[in-house]
Design an enzyme around this catalytic site. Structure first.
Site, PDB file in Angstrom:
ATOM      1  N   HIS A  98       2.854 -12.581  -5.430  1.00 52.76           N
ATOM      2  CA  HIS A  98       1.670 -12.667  -4.573  1.00 52.76           C
ATOM      3  C   HIS A  98       1.041 -14.067  -4.608  1.00 52.76           C
ATOM      4  O   HIS A  98      -0.188 -14.206  -4.579  1.00 52.76           O
ATOM      5  CB  HIS A  98       0.663 -11.611  -5.026  1.00 52.76           C
ATOM      6  CG  HIS A  98      -0.295 -11.176  -3.968  1.00 52.76           C
ATOM      7  ND1 HIS A  98      -1.302 -11.971  -3.510  1.00 52.76           N
ATOM      8  CD2 HIS A  98      -0.389 -10.029  -3.266  1.00 52.76           C
ATOM      9  CE1 HIS A  98      -1.987 -11.320  -2.587  1.00 52.76           C
ATOM     10  NE2 HIS A  98      -1.453 -10.143  -2.412  1.00 52.76           N
ATOM     11  N   ARG A 120       0.793  -1.231   0.000  1.00 48.92           N
ATOM     12  CA  ARG A 120       0.000   0.000   0.000  1.00 48.92           C
ATOM     13  C   ARG A 120       0.829   1.287   0.000  1.00 48.92           C
ATOM     14  O   ARG A 120       1.904   1.324   0.604  1.00 48.92           O
ATOM     15  CB  ARG A 120      -0.928   0.013   1.227  1.00 48.92           C
ATOM     16  CG  ARG A 120      -1.976  -1.066   1.149  1.00 48.92           C
ATOM     17  CD  ARG A 120      -2.855  -1.137   2.379  1.00 48.92           C
ATOM     18  NE  ARG A 120      -3.936  -2.102   2.145  1.00 48.92           N
ATOM     19  CZ  ARG A 120      -3.786  -3.426   2.224  1.00 48.92           C
ATOM     20  NH1 ARG A 120      -2.629  -3.952   2.565  1.00 48.92           N
ATOM     21  NH2 ARG A 120      -4.805  -4.231   1.982  1.00 48.92           N
ATOM     22  N   ASP A 175      -2.500  -9.628   8.248  1.00 49.96           N
ATOM     23  CA  ASP A 175      -2.269  -8.933   6.969  1.00 49.96           C
ATOM     24  C   ASP A 175      -1.238  -7.856   7.276  1.00 49.96           C
ATOM     25  O   ASP A 175      -1.497  -6.669   7.141  1.00 49.96           O
ATOM     26  CB  ASP A 175      -3.585  -8.335   6.451  1.00 49.96           C
ATOM     27  CG  ASP A 175      -3.513  -7.966   4.978  1.00 49.96           C
ATOM     28  OD1 ASP A 175      -2.413  -8.057   4.404  1.00 49.96           O
ATOM     29  OD2 ASP A 175      -4.565  -7.591   4.413  1.00 49.96           O
ATOM     30  N   GLU A 195       4.772 -12.515   1.279  1.00 47.46           N
ATOM     31  CA  GLU A 195       5.316 -11.662   0.218  1.00 47.46           C
ATOM     32  C   GLU A 195       6.579 -10.962   0.697  1.00 47.46           C
ATOM     33  O   GLU A 195       6.526 -10.146   1.602  1.00 47.46           O
ATOM     34  CB  GLU A 195       4.272 -10.617  -0.179  1.00 47.46           C
ATOM     35  CG  GLU A 195       2.900 -11.173  -0.480  1.00 47.46           C
ATOM     36  CD  GLU A 195       1.794 -10.125  -0.284  1.00 47.46           C
ATOM     37  OE1 GLU A 195       2.031  -8.925  -0.508  1.00 47.46           O
ATOM     38  OE2 GLU A 195       0.691 -10.516   0.112  1.00 47.46           O
ATOM     39  N   HIS A 233      -0.855  -2.447  -4.569  1.00 49.08           N
ATOM     40  CA  HIS A 233      -0.261  -3.273  -5.636  1.00 49.08           C
ATOM     41  C   HIS A 233      -0.256  -2.603  -7.017  1.00 49.08           C
ATOM     42  O   HIS A 233      -0.688  -3.204  -8.017  1.00 49.08           O
ATOM     43  CB  HIS A 233      -0.986  -4.621  -5.717  1.00 49.08           C
ATOM     44  CG  HIS A 233      -0.896  -5.448  -4.472  1.00 49.08           C
ATOM     45  ND1 HIS A 233       0.202  -5.435  -3.634  1.00 49.08           N
ATOM     46  CD2 HIS A 233      -1.782  -6.327  -3.903  1.00 49.08           C
ATOM     47  CE1 HIS A 233      -0.002  -6.271  -2.633  1.00 49.08           C
ATOM     48  NE2 HIS A 233      -1.194  -6.815  -2.751  1.00 49.08           N
TER      49      HIS A 233
HETATM   50  C1  GLA Z   1      -2.592  -8.085  -0.217  1.00 51.02           C
HETATM   51  C2  GLA Z   1      -3.103  -7.218   0.850  1.00 51.02           C
HETATM   52  C3  GLA Z   1      -4.370  -7.754   1.406  1.00 51.02           C
HETATM   53  C4  GLA Z   1      -5.347  -8.091   0.330  1.00 51.02           C
HETATM   54  C5  GLA Z   1      -4.712  -9.023  -0.657  1.00 51.02           C
HETATM   55  C6  GLA Z   1      -5.614  -9.300  -1.812  1.00 51.02           C
HETATM   56  O1  GLA Z   1      -1.699  -9.004   0.173  1.00 51.02           O
HETATM   57  O2  GLA Z   1      -2.179  -6.969   1.879  1.00 51.02           O
HETATM   58  O3  GLA Z   1      -4.930  -6.799   2.261  1.00 51.02           O
HETATM   59  O4  GLA Z   1      -5.752  -6.926  -0.330  1.00 51.02           O
HETATM   60  O5  GLA Z   1      -3.535  -8.469  -1.162  1.00 51.02           O
HETATM   61  O6  GLA Z   1      -6.892  -9.644  -1.434  1.00 51.02           O
END
Ligand code: GLA
Length: 380
Positions: A208, A112, A280, A346, A137
């Site tokens: 990803h 982000r 996340d 990732e 992304h």
């Molecule tokens: C990333 C983001 C998540 C989500 C996924 C796709 O890894 O960090 O919050 O948006 O992609 O769903």
């Protein structure tokens, strides 16, 4: 006559038995991908399927649409090949805004950027916001929706190249990127990235892939064991932008410094878990070196015994526990992408680095070459 008939019956029985046996040996994840499903024109761009294999029988398929991993077959504890990466049967299925980046390269800036803005040398750049108030992304048309050029060298090496045009989704510079996948004989998938630019810009490339080490479609990843070689993570605000703090994982649900199951603490009452709907978050790698790379994580599938070690040149690792998976799409084996049936690890620089001066820089200048490498090694 009688003898002949008996012989024929015997033969037929043994043939159908063999057919049954073959059937029985097939796993639910044993999907044959057809080249035809991957020879497609998407948005005027040509897509096709590439296959790598090593001398040990491991195999991986890719599409140049997003330079994506489509499948990755590695042996389980019984020697059976298991497809541990989630994906689709057809290239066109990847061309869907609801598609959550399956197996793809994300960029030019993975993760982000707060409020879709950043500045370089006093010039402000505005990006489309495709994730609430933020850019995720690379925006709506990041490199995940581009047809890269694919060039295979032998059975185990494949390079994708793509030049993102200047101002694509607001990012400055014609950014020329390559991603090389190598499937080595020790069952490792190496991903080497490079990029150059003709204008000062920001680059943070990652893959990803959604992993399920029990096999695609085999249920949730909550009983997988995970160890992350880091003592800190970057806490986020409610929109998943890091606050800038590096917080200790000790005593929190984010402590994966010793192996534990992903499900163990995921339902704890915790503000950070609430913001992410689960994990996340970006982990700060400690820098435990293995062959000059940071050991990032060890993930083990509880049913197959398949173990995946991740090594990287990157300082961070985003662990996403598949919290937004909501049965919106159908995967290779015909099953829906149900809640938490895959997870992403990732390797990357920290999220929102362009706006956070305390994070390692993601700036790329003309004349410089961005290079980074990550390895996903499979064993038992
Ligand atoms: C990333 C983001 C998540 C989500 C996924 C796709 O890894 O960090 O919050 O948006 O992609 O769903």
């Amino acid at each position: 006559m009688m003898k002949k008939t008996l012989l024929l019956i015997g033969l037929a029985t043994s043939l159908s038995w063999t057919a049954c046996q073959n059937q029985a040996n097939k796993t639910t994840t044993d999907t044959e991908l057809s080249d035809s499903g991957f020879t497609a024109t998407i948005d005027g761009q040509e897509a096709k399927l590439f296959t790598l294999q090593n001398s040990k029988g491991a195999k991986a398929t890719f599409t140049n649409f997003g330079a994506r991993i489509v499948s990755l077959w590695v042996p389980d504890k019984d020697g059976k090949l298991t497809d541990v990466v989630l994906g689709f049967n057809k290239a066109v299925d990847y061309h869907n805004p609801e598609e959550p980046y399956y197996g793809t390269i994300v960029g030019p800036f993975g993760n982000r950027i707060a409020k879709g803005k950043f500045s370089l040398d006093g010039e402000e750049f505005t990006l489309p916001t495709n994730n609430g108030a933020n850019t995720l992304h690379g925006g709506f048309k990041g490199v995940h929706f581009a047809a890269w050029e694919g060039k295979q060298e032998g059975e185990n090496k494949l390079t994708f190249s793509y030049t993102l045009p200047d101002k694509n989704e607001g990012f400055p510079g014609n950014i020329a990127m390559t991603v090389t996948y190598t499937l080595t004989d020790d069952n490792a998938l190496e991903i080497a990235y490079s990029a150059t630019t003709d204008k000062k810009t920001v680059v943070n490339l990652t893959n990803h892939a959604y992993f399920n080490l029990n096999g695609e479609g085999s249920g949730t990843i909550l009983n997988h064991s995970l160890q992350i070689y880091g003592d800190q993570y970057t806490p986020v605000d409610s929109t998943l932008i890091p606050t800038g703090e590096l917080a200790a994982v000790k005593g929190t649900p984010f402590d994966f410094s010793q192996a534990k199951t992903i499900g163990r603490d995921i339902e704890q009452k915790d503000e950070q878990l609430r913001y992410g709907g689960g994990y996340d978050h970006n982990f700060v790698l400690r820098g435990d070196k293995v062959d000059q790379l940071n050991h990032a994580a060890t993930l083990i599938g509880d049913k197959t015994g398949i173990k995946m070690d991740i090594y990287t040149e990157e300082p961070g690792l985003q662990f996403y526990s598949g919290n937004f998976m909501a049965e919106k799409v159908t995967l290779k084996n015909g099953k829906k992408d149900a809640f938490r049936t895959g997870l992403c690890l990732e390797t990357q620089h920290f999220p929102d680095a362009p706006n956070q001066t305390s994070f390692a820089s993601t700036v790329l200048e003309p004349g410089q070459t961005y290079t980074t490498k990550s390895i996903y090694k499979f064993s038992l």
